[in-house]
Design a protein around this motif. Structure first.
Motif, PDB file in Angstrom:
ATOM      1  N   MET A 123     -10.201  33.150   2.059  1.00 54.44           N
ATOM      2  CA  MET A 123      -9.099  32.075   2.471  1.00 54.44           C
ATOM      3  C   MET A 123      -9.675  30.922   3.366  1.00 54.44           C
ATOM      4  N   LEU A 124     -10.500  31.096   4.057  1.00 57.09           N
ATOM      5  CA  LEU A 124     -11.216  29.811   4.812  1.00 57.09           C
ATOM      6  C   LEU A 124     -11.992  28.916   3.750  1.00 57.09           C
ATOM      7  N   SER A 125     -12.372  29.529   2.864  1.00 51.50           N
ATOM      8  CA  SER A 125     -13.231  28.560   1.948  1.00 51.50           C
ATOM      9  C   SER A 125     -12.110  27.905   1.029  1.00 51.50           C
ATOM     10  N   LEU A 126     -10.875  28.449   0.817  1.00 47.46           N
ATOM     11  CA  LEU A 126      -9.983  27.720   0.032  1.00 47.46           C
ATOM     12  C   LEU A 126      -9.298  26.538   0.782  1.00 47.46           C
ATOM     13  N   ILE A 127      -9.239  26.944   2.125  1.00 48.09           N
ATOM     14  CA  ILE A 127      -8.626  25.810   2.937  1.00 48.09           C
ATOM     15  C   ILE A 127      -9.705  24.601   2.962  1.00 48.09           C
ATOM     16  N   GLY A 128     -10.985  24.945   3.099  1.00 49.59           N
ATOM     17  CA  GLY A 128     -11.747  23.991   2.976  1.00 49.59           C
ATOM     18  C   GLY A 128     -11.799  22.920   1.698  1.00 49.59           C
ATOM     19  N   LEU A 129     -11.840  23.909   0.727  1.00 49.02           N
ATOM     20  CA  LEU A 129     -11.726  23.343  -0.666  1.00 49.02           C
ATOM     21  C   LEU A 129     -10.702  22.238  -0.614  1.00 49.02           C
ATOM     22  N   PHE A 130      -9.301  22.755  -0.343  1.00 57.19           N
ATOM     23  CA  PHE A 130      -8.256  21.491  -0.285  1.00 57.19           C
ATOM     24  C   PHE A 130      -8.481  20.560   0.508  1.00 57.19           C
ATOM     25  N   ALA A 131      -9.343  20.588   1.739  1.00 57.98           N
ATOM     26  CA  ALA A 131      -9.619  19.354   2.657  1.00 57.98           C
ATOM     27  C   ALA A 131     -10.763  18.482   1.877  1.00 57.98           C
ATOM     28  N   PHE A 132     -11.753  18.963   1.192  1.00 58.61           N
ATOM     29  CA  PHE A 132     -12.643  18.122   0.458  1.00 58.61           C
ATOM     30  C   PHE A 132     -11.787  17.376  -0.616  1.00 58.61           C
ATOM     31  N   VAL A 133     -10.709  18.388  -1.439  1.00 61.08           N
ATOM     32  CA  VAL A 133     -10.231  17.489  -2.345  1.00 61.08           C
ATOM     33  C   VAL A 133      -9.545  16.397  -2.076  1.00 61.08           C
ATOM     34  N   GLU A 134      -8.819  16.610  -0.969  1.00 63.42           N
ATOM     35  CA  GLU A 134      -8.032  15.623  -0.195  1.00 63.42           C
ATOM     36  C   GLU A 134      -8.878  14.187  -0.011  1.00 63.42           C
ATOM     37  N   SER A 167     -19.877  22.715  -3.984  1.00 58.93           N
ATOM     38  CA  SER A 167     -20.563  24.010  -2.854  1.00 58.93           C
ATOM     39  C   SER A 167     -19.503  24.910  -2.578  1.00 58.93           C
ATOM     40  N   THR A 168     -18.480  24.550  -2.075  1.00 57.32           N
ATOM     41  CA  THR A 168     -17.377  25.420  -1.638  1.00 57.32           C
ATOM     42  C   THR A 168     -16.487  26.104  -2.836  1.00 57.32           C
ATOM     43  N   MET A 169     -16.478  25.554  -4.063  1.00 49.58           N
ATOM     44  CA  MET A 169     -16.038  26.235  -4.991  1.00 49.58           C
ATOM     45  C   MET A 169     -16.930  27.521  -5.453  1.00 49.58           C
ATOM     46  N   MET A 170     -18.393  27.281  -5.088  1.00 51.13           N
ATOM     47  CA  MET A 170     -19.111  28.166  -5.486  1.00 51.13           C
ATOM     48  C   MET A 170     -19.229  29.283  -4.480  1.00 51.13           C
ATOM     49  N   GLU A 171     -18.868  28.709  -3.105  1.00 57.55           N
ATOM     50  CA  GLU A 171     -18.804  29.879  -2.102  1.00 57.55           C
ATOM     51  C   GLU A 171     -17.644  30.734  -2.448  1.00 57.55           C
ATOM     52  N   LEU A 172     -16.617  30.377  -3.135  1.00 58.49           N
ATOM     53  CA  LEU A 172     -15.417  31.177  -3.490  1.00 58.49           C
ATOM     54  C   LEU A 172     -15.733  32.269  -4.292  1.00 58.49           C
ATOM     55  N   LYS A 173     -16.643  31.936  -5.385  1.00 51.94           N
ATOM     56  CA  LYS A 173     -17.092  32.808  -6.269  1.00 51.94           C
ATOM     57  C   LYS A 173     -18.175  33.668  -5.851  1.00 51.94           C
ATOM     58  N   PRO A 175     -19.309  34.714  -2.219  1.00 47.32           N
ATOM     59  CA  PRO A 175     -18.919  34.429  -0.719  1.00 47.32           C
ATOM     60  C   PRO A 175     -20.336  35.212   0.079  1.00 47.32           C
ATOM     61  N   LYS A 176     -20.927  35.861  -0.440  1.00 46.59           N
ATOM     62  CA  LYS A 176     -22.204  36.493   0.272  1.00 46.59           C
ATOM     63  C   LYS A 176     -23.459  35.750   0.154  1.00 46.59           C
ATOM     64  N   SER A 177     -23.540  34.725  -0.938  1.00 47.76           N
ATOM     65  CA  SER A 177     -24.565  33.835  -1.088  1.00 47.76           C
ATOM     66  C   SER A 177     -24.765  32.908   0.067  1.00 47.76           C
ATOM     67  N   ASN A 178     -25.964  32.448   0.320  1.00 48.59           N
ATOM     68  CA  ASN A 178     -26.093  31.400   1.326  1.00 48.59           C
ATOM     69  C   ASN A 178     -26.351  30.164   0.676  1.00 48.59           C
ATOM     70  N   TYR A 179     -26.504  30.022  -0.563  1.00 49.65           N
ATOM     71  CA  TYR A 179     -26.934  28.864  -1.310  1.00 49.65           C
ATOM     72  C   TYR A 179     -25.729  27.779  -1.221  1.00 49.65           C
ATOM     73  N   PRO A 180     -24.631  28.232  -1.472  1.00 47.12           N
ATOM     74  CA  PRO A 180     -23.345  27.207  -1.370  1.00 47.12           C
ATOM     75  C   PRO A 180     -23.422  26.433  -0.123  1.00 47.12           C
ATOM     76  N   LYS A 181     -23.746  27.557   1.267  1.00 45.42           N
ATOM     77  CA  LYS A 181     -23.492  27.044   2.302  1.00 45.42           C
ATOM     78  C   LYS A 181     -24.539  25.909   2.528  1.00 45.42           C
ATOM     79  N   LEU A 182     -25.736  26.398   2.140  1.00 44.93           N
ATOM     80  CA  LEU A 182     -26.905  25.343   2.308  1.00 44.93           C
ATOM     81  C   LEU A 182     -26.570  23.964   1.619  1.00 44.93           C
TER      82      LEU A 182
END
Length: 324
Positions: A123-134, A167-173, A175-182
């Motif tokens: 849910m946090l990643s989804l909110i962040g995704l909307f913010a980056f799209v905006e 990268s936020t979209m990949m984090e949604l897919k 969530p346990k990976s650290n590479y999208p956050k990096l």
């Protein structure tokens, strides 16, 4: 907006992106420094839920979002006092971005470090995704003056924003990976350095000769050039500046990675690698014998004779004539 505003915004992006990249790196997660990332009052279940996020990250995003909202309100009031309808409309778009990042940070604090809101990390990643799209749409659609040089800077800014978005979209897919956050941390750093560059270019006369800043209100401005040659030269300088920022970021990342590997060792992902020398040593320890073709043929004939004798014994036993 002013040079001070661009510098503060760029510094905020750089600090948040650097912290995001550090906390998501595998080498630092296995080092003793990870003890400062997790608060002492957080339980082990919440730590496993979002291990790479920290309280400091969400607090920094909250403060940064509040400053963004405050700056937009000030620019909106200035546009109203200057009777600038375009400037007031632009600030309304900025006001739509700040609350999304603020909602993401506040929700992250409540969900990960308290028991108030039991929300999943997706849910946090989804909110962040909307913010980056905006944010992407804000700079993609901002064309107040089609001949303004600031449009070229905004187009180049879409590159780090796109990195953060994907990268936020990949984090949604995953969530346990650290590479999208990096990757998102690197995108935020590049976005911050480019904000600082825009402040330097727009307000310190470091863009090019023949171009000048025309400001209608605090948030509505354009950079006009005298001639066609000055316009193309300014666009080429903007592209060269962005390439220099990208090259500098690559050099800094490689230098930081070298220091971290030297201090904390190689990450776990590369510990399963076995050099080719180990494979060759196994072959060296093995003893090989050279047999002629005649010896091999004789061994095959002897095996065939033994097999036929065994078959004959089994058949005689089945017919009842075997020895007792």
């Amino acid at each position: 907006m002013g040079f001070f505003t661009y510098t503060m915004a760029g510094s905020g992006f750089i600090l948040i992106g650097a912290w995001e990249a550090l906390t998501s790196s595998n080498s630092l997660r296995s080092s003793p420094l990870t003890s400062i990332h997790a608060p002492p009052q957080a339980s082990s279940s919440r730590t496993k839920k979002n291990p790479s996020s920290s309280c400091l990250t969400f607090i920094s995003i909250s403060v940064f979002s509040l400053l963004l909202i405050l700056n937009s309100i000030v620019s909106f009031v200035d546009a109203l006092n200057s009777s600038d309808k375009v400037g007031s409309a632009l600030q309304l778009q900025v006001l739509a971005i700040g609350p999304l990042f603020l909602l993401c940070s506040v929700t992250g604090l409540l969900a990960n470090f308290t028991n108030s809101i039991p929300l999943p990390h997706s849910m946090l990643s989804l909110i962040g995704l909307f913010a980056f799209v905006e944010e992407f749409l804000l700079f993609y659609l901002q064309r107040k003056n089609t001949s303004g040089i600031e449009n070229r800077y905004f187009d180049l800014l879409l590159v780090p924003i796109t990195v953060c978005l994907f990268s936020t979209m990949m984090e949604l897919k995953s969530p346990k990976s650290n590479y999208p956050k990096l990757a998102r941390g690197v995108g935020l750093i590049l976005q911050g350095t480019w904000f600082v560059q825009m402040g330097l270019s727009f307000y310190t006369h470091l863009i090019t000769s023949g171009c000048s800043l025309h400001e209608k209100s605090r948030g509505n401005y354009t950079i006009r050039c005298k001639g066609h040659a000055d316009y193309h030269r300014a666009r080429a300088i903007a592209t060269l500046q962005f390439n220099c920022h990208l090259a500098l970021l690559v050099v800094l990342i490689m230098g930081a990675y070298s220091v971290i590997v030297k201090k904390y060792g190689v990450p776990r992902d590369f510990t399963q690698y076995r050099p080719l020398g180990a494979e060759m040593q196994q072959f060296e320890n093995t003893q090989f014998t050279l047999d002629s073709d005649d010896d091999v043929g004789e061994e095959i004939k002897e095996e065939d004779n033994v097999g036929k004798q065994k078959v004959g014994v089994v058949e005689s036993g089945m017919n009842g004539y075997g020895t007792h």
